[in-house]
Design a protein around this motif. Structure first.
Motif, short mmCIF file in Angstrom:
data_model
loop_
_atom_site.label_atom_id
_atom_site.label_comp_id
_atom_site.label_asym_id
_atom_site.label_seq_id
_atom_site.Cartn_x
_atom_site.Cartn_y
_atom_site.Cartn_z
N ILE A 1 -14.55 9.01 12.10
CA ILE A 1 -16.03 8.68 12.26
C ILE A 1 -16.40 7.73 10.92
O ILE A 1 -18.16 7.31 10.55
N ASN A 2 -16.53 9.21 10.03
CA ASN A 2 -17.36 9.31 9.08
C ASN A 2 -16.35 8.42 7.87
O ASN A 2 -17.01 9.25 6.58
N TYR A 3 -15.61 7.83 7.84
CA TYR A 3 -14.83 7.08 7.32
C TYR A 3 -14.23 8.20 5.50
O TYR A 3 -14.65 7.73 5.27
N PRO A 4 -13.53 8.86 5.95
CA PRO A 4 -13.07 9.85 4.91
C PRO A 4 -12.57 9.46 4.08
O PRO A 4 -11.28 8.76 4.69
N VAL A 5 -11.62 9.95 3.11
CA VAL A 5 -10.63 9.47 2.19
C VAL A 5 -9.50 9.94 2.35
O VAL A 5 -7.83 9.09 1.89
N GLY B 1 -4.28 1.45 5.46
CA GLY B 1 -3.90 2.01 4.18
C GLY B 1 -5.23 3.52 4.10
O GLY B 1 -5.33 3.70 3.16
N HIS B 2 -5.05 3.94 5.74
CA HIS B 2 -5.58 5.66 5.33
C HIS B 2 -4.77 6.59 4.63
O HIS B 2 -3.01 6.27 4.80
N THR B 3 -5.04 7.41 3.88
CA THR B 3 -4.76 8.16 3.25
C THR B 3 -4.33 9.32 4.45
O THR B 3 -5.06 9.90 4.87
N ILE B 4 -2.74 10.15 4.32
CA ILE B 4 -3.16 10.76 5.64
C ILE B 4 -1.99 11.61 5.29
O ILE B 4 -0.33 11.35 4.59
N LEU B 5 -2.28 13.22 5.43
CA LEU B 5 -1.57 14.43 5.04
C LEU B 5 -0.92 15.27 6.10
O LEU B 5 -2.19 15.71 6.68
N THR B 6 0.48 14.99 6.74
CA THR B 6 0.32 16.30 7.91
C THR B 6 1.02 17.53 7.37
O THR B 6 1.73 17.48 6.85
N VAL B 7 0.82 18.67 7.81
CA VAL B 7 1.18 19.64 7.98
C VAL B 7 1.81 20.06 9.86
O VAL B 7 1.48 19.88 10.43
N THR B 8 3.39 19.87 9.32
CA THR B 8 3.73 20.51 10.32
C THR B 8 5.60 21.28 10.13
O THR B 8 5.65 21.47 8.99
N HIS B 9 6.32 22.21 11.16
CA HIS B 9 7.34 22.55 10.74
C HIS B 9 7.93 21.98 11.25
O HIS B 9 9.46 21.90 11.46
N THR C 1 1.25 15.24 -5.72
CA THR C 1 0.07 14.35 -6.01
C THR C 1 0.59 13.65 -4.60
O THR C 1 1.66 13.31 -4.48
N VAL C 2 -0.95 12.91 -4.30
CA VAL C 2 -1.02 11.88 -3.30
C VAL C 2 -1.69 10.80 -3.85
O VAL C 2 -2.76 11.03 -4.58
N GLU C 3 -1.00 9.61 -3.66
CA GLU C 3 -1.46 8.62 -3.81
C GLU C 3 -2.47 7.47 -2.64
O GLU C 3 -2.50 8.35 -1.32
N LYS C 4 -3.40 6.92 -3.19
CA LYS C 4 -3.97 6.19 -2.43
C LYS C 4 -3.30 5.56 -1.27
O LYS C 4 -2.57 5.19 -1.29
N GLY C 5 -3.81 5.75 0.02
CA GLY C 5 -2.61 5.07 0.71
C GLY C 5 -1.54 5.12 0.64
O GLY C 5 -0.77 4.84 1.82
N GLU C 6 -0.85 6.77 1.13
CA GLU C 6 0.55 7.15 1.24
C GLU C 6 0.40 8.60 2.06
O GLU C 6 -0.86 9.24 2.46
N TRP C 7 1.43 8.54 2.92
CA TRP C 7 1.60 9.06 4.05
C TRP C 7 2.52 10.56 3.34
O TRP C 7 3.73 9.91 3.15
N LEU C 8 1.84 11.84 3.37
CA LEU C 8 2.66 12.95 3.22
C LEU C 8 2.78 13.75 3.86
O LEU C 8 2.19 14.32 5.22
N ALA C 9 3.77 13.93 4.55
CA ALA C 9 4.34 15.31 5.22
C ALA C 9 4.34 16.51 4.65
O ALA C 9 5.02 16.69 3.15
N GLY D 1 7.91 15.55 10.98
CA GLY D 1 7.73 14.80 8.79
C GLY D 1 8.71 13.90 8.95
O GLY D 1 8.18 13.28 7.47
N ARG D 2 9.83 13.29 9.62
CA ARG D 2 10.59 12.23 9.16
C ARG D 2 9.92 11.13 9.31
O ARG D 2 9.60 10.23 8.66
N GLU D 3 8.33 10.88 9.79
CA GLU D 3 7.83 10.00 10.36
C GLU D 3 6.15 8.98 9.04
O GLU D 3 6.56 8.27 8.66
N ALA D 4 6.81 10.00 8.16
CA ALA D 4 5.40 10.10 6.74
C ALA D 4 6.35 9.25 5.56
O ALA D 4 7.68 9.30 5.80
N GLN D 5 6.42 8.84 4.62
CA GLN D 5 7.00 8.03 3.66
C GLN D 5 7.52 9.40 3.20
O GLN D 5 8.78 9.57 2.19
#
Length: 219
Positions: free
Chosen positions: A153-157, A187-195, A26-34, A200-204
């Protein structure tokens, strides 16, 4: 309610070769996940499912309250356009359009182009003075910042970033990650995909994918 929820999600090719197996997260609103993992681990397949670019073979994906299980590919395209801001490793800017025009193209496919709003998005990433430059006239770091402005630009969730620093030097990596921190603080929700562990450590929170499965328990 979580912004994003995956339940028992699997992706199989030819009915036998599994790229993903039994993914629950799960990813919560406002969370930063890697999402972390080596090449071939399944993280790109997972990104494609979350980003509404592909449908899982089995399981349930719920994005912003919408169950994606039985939607058509056209509906997936609409979800991707309306809900997700994509940032790519390879930038994918249109080479014959200026920075501001590249952002206005994203507006066009969503609603109506608005140059003033597009310029404001460039200013948000420190590039308003480069608005009329072609991608070939921009550095890699500048091109990636245009990509971030285009994603916003299109205010994504959900902001979905695929190896966002993979083609950048150390200085530009720091600059791009600073922007992600600012977006997260807003307050943006961010999901980064990285190796890259340092990214990765920058995320929550980090999810580790190995051989198509989640390897760490805190998901």
């Amino acid at each position: 309610m979580s912004l994003l929820e995956l339940k028992d999600v699997s992706m199989a090719y030819g009915g036998k070769v599994f790229a993903l197996q039994d993914i629950n997260m799960t990813v919560e609103k406002g969370e930063w996940l890697a999402i972390m993992g080596p090449s071939g681990s399944g993280k790109t397949t997972l990104m494609n499912i979350i980003g509404c670019m592909d449908k899982a073979t089995s399981g349930t994906v719920i994005l912003d309250g919408i169950d994606l299980t039985d939607v058509t590919h056209q509906q997936l395209t609409t979800m991707r356009r309306d809900k997700i801001g994509m940032v790519f490793q390879q930038f994918h800017l249109i080479p014959y359009l200026t920075a501001v025009e590249n952002i206005m193209v994203a507006q066009y496919y969503h609603s109506l182009p608005d140059k003033k709003e597009a310029l404001a998005a460039l200013d948000r990433v420190g590039l308003e003075d480069r608005a009329n430059h072609l991608p070939s006239q921009l550095s890699g770091g500048e091109q990636q910042r245009v990509c971030i402005a285009r994603a916003l630009i299109n205010y994504p969730v959900l902001i979905l970033a695929d190896e966002p620093t993979g083609n950048l030097d150390e200085a530009n990596e720091r600059l791009v990650m600073k922007i992600f921190h600012e977006l997260h603080d807003e307050g943006h929700t961010i999901l980064t995909v990285t190796h890259a562990p340092e990214v990765g450590r920058e995320a929550q929170r980090e999810i580790i994918i190995e051989h198509g499965r989640i390897a760490n328990s805190e998901v």
